[in-house]
Design an enzyme around this catalytic site. Structure first.
Site, mmCIF file in Angstrom:
data_model
loop_
_atom_site.group_PDB
_atom_site.id
_atom_site.type_symbol
_atom_site.label_atom_id
_atom_site.label_comp_id
_atom_site.label_asym_id
_atom_site.label_seq_id
_atom_site.Cartn_x
_atom_site.Cartn_y
_atom_site.Cartn_z
ATOM 1 N N LYS A 53 40.840 47.612 38.593
ATOM 2 C CA LYS A 53 41.652 46.541 39.995
ATOM 3 C C LYS A 53 42.801 46.935 38.452
ATOM 4 O O LYS A 53 44.083 47.296 38.877
ATOM 5 C CB LYS A 53 41.219 45.718 40.259
ATOM 6 C CG LYS A 53 40.592 45.868 41.675
ATOM 7 C CD LYS A 53 40.246 44.487 41.975
ATOM 8 C CE LYS A 53 39.371 44.757 43.447
ATOM 9 N NZ LYS A 53 38.550 43.990 43.750
ATOM 10 N N GLN A 97 38.154 37.587 43.230
ATOM 11 C CA GLN A 97 37.341 38.498 43.880
ATOM 12 C C GLN A 97 36.112 37.896 44.073
ATOM 13 O O GLN A 97 35.131 36.848 43.577
ATOM 14 C CB GLN A 97 36.934 39.115 42.404
ATOM 15 C CG GLN A 97 36.356 40.401 42.632
ATOM 16 C CD GLN A 97 36.460 41.436 43.098
ATOM 17 O OE1 GLN A 97 37.191 41.710 42.613
ATOM 18 N NE2 GLN A 97 35.381 41.517 43.813
ATOM 19 N N ASP A 120 44.347 41.142 49.794
ATOM 20 C CA ASP A 120 43.457 41.841 49.784
ATOM 21 C C ASP A 120 42.865 41.551 51.996
ATOM 22 O O ASP A 120 42.448 42.368 52.203
ATOM 23 C CB ASP A 120 41.905 40.513 50.039
ATOM 24 C CG ASP A 120 40.897 41.321 49.245
ATOM 25 O OD1 ASP A 120 41.203 42.261 48.543
ATOM 26 O OD2 ASP A 120 40.319 40.782 48.124
#
Ligand code: NAD
Length: 281
Positions: A53, A97, A120
């Site tokens: 990322k 994450q 997200d």
């Protein structure tokens, strides 16, 4: 006839290069998109994803910050970091994450993220907005799946889509997204009866179960589009949830693993982050 192999790597690179231009234009206006990635603990797969990322941000010109925290961090300390990132004008997207180490409450952490920075798409507000058809941050993996299907030129409206897996990260949002595209959607999971028969009905089969090579040739309708989300490490190799060598003989189009959905997930995260600069929901 052998299936068209859907090259996610190439499509993701195209998307990143389109985004690079957008980011250059935003930067010229003094509005560089910013992404904060929070990594708690030392899960090896998570470390790989975070590195990928960061690399993509760098390539596109997105400002990125990485916050690495020990697994011993308290829930309060983690929430305090989210509060700081929520208030930081340089940061347009916040990604925590997952999975978080045991002892931390994932749902509470996700709910603490400002929904305007929820790149997200896991915040209940984003989930709800997508469910009722409002503009929303769409979770990156299902967004990548939809983009791949669209790029095969397959019409989705009225088609039968079967989603294997019902996780909050992939299966359920994928089903919502394809419903939004006017497909007839069936969700199958570990308790589904006659699963092979259900799968054989699919014009578009999306597989996200985490079981290496579960889907065989006789599960697939000839000519169907098969999207394999699975990432399984078997004997040091990455394999999908679909038996690629077998299924490519019957499918109309199929994604490989690796090089299918994986690169798209990151490209869609970048897209969500760029979109977050102008978000009004
Ligand atoms: P998960 O474990 O949260 O959910 C798995 C789902 O599959 C569950 O709903 C379960 O009911 C269903 N399932 C399990 N065994 C089954 C079986 N035998 N038959 C039918 N259904 C079954 O997993 P997840 O987070 O949705 O991830 C699924 C897979 O996708 C994993 O391999 C994961 O690594 C991969 N993944 C890939 C990406 C990407 O970027 N490509 C992103 C997220 C997840």
């Amino acid at each position: 006839m052998a299936a068209q192999i859907i090259n996610g790597k190439e499509i993701a690179a195209e998307i990143r290069s389109e985004l690079k231009e957008k980011v250059a234009a935003l930067t010229a206006q003094g509005r560089t998109p910013g992404l904060a990635v929070v990594l708690v603990g030392d899960n090896p797969a998570s470390q790989v994803y975070v590195r990928q990322k960061k690399k993509a941000c760098h390539e596109i010109g997105i400002y990125s910050e990485e916050h690495r925290l020990p697994a011993t961090i308290t829930q309060e300390e983690l929430l305090a970091l989210i509060d700081r990132l929520n208030a930081d004008p340089k940061i347009h997207g916040i990604l925590v994450q997952l999975p978080l180490p045991d002892g931390l409450d994932e749902n509470e952490v996700i709910e603490r993220i400002d929904p305007k920075k929820d790149v997200d798409g896991f915040h209940p507000i984003s989930v709800g907005r997508l469910s009722i058809g409002l503009e929303a941050f769409v979770p990156c993996t299902p967004a990548g799946v939809l983009e791949l299907v669209k790029r095969t030129g397959t019409a989705i409206s009225g088609k039968k889509v079967v989603v294997l897996g019902r996780s909050n990260i992939v299966g359920k949002p994928a089903a919502r997204l394809f419903l939004q595209e006017n497909a007839t959607v069936t969700i199958c999971h570990s308790r589904t009866q006659n699963i092979e028969e259900e799968c054989r009905q699919a014009d578009i089969l999306i597989v996200a179960v985490g079981r290496p090579k579960l889907v065989k040739k006789d599960w697939v309708k000839p000519g169907a589009v098969v999207i394999d989300v699975g990432i399984n490490r078997v004997d040091g190799q990455i394999v999908g949830d679909v038996d690629f060598d077998e299924v490519k003989e019957v499918a109309g189009a199929i994604t490989p693993v690796p090089g299918g959905v994986g690169p798209m997930t990151i490209a869609m995260l970048m897209k969500n982050t760029v979109g977050a600069v102008d978000v009004d929901h």
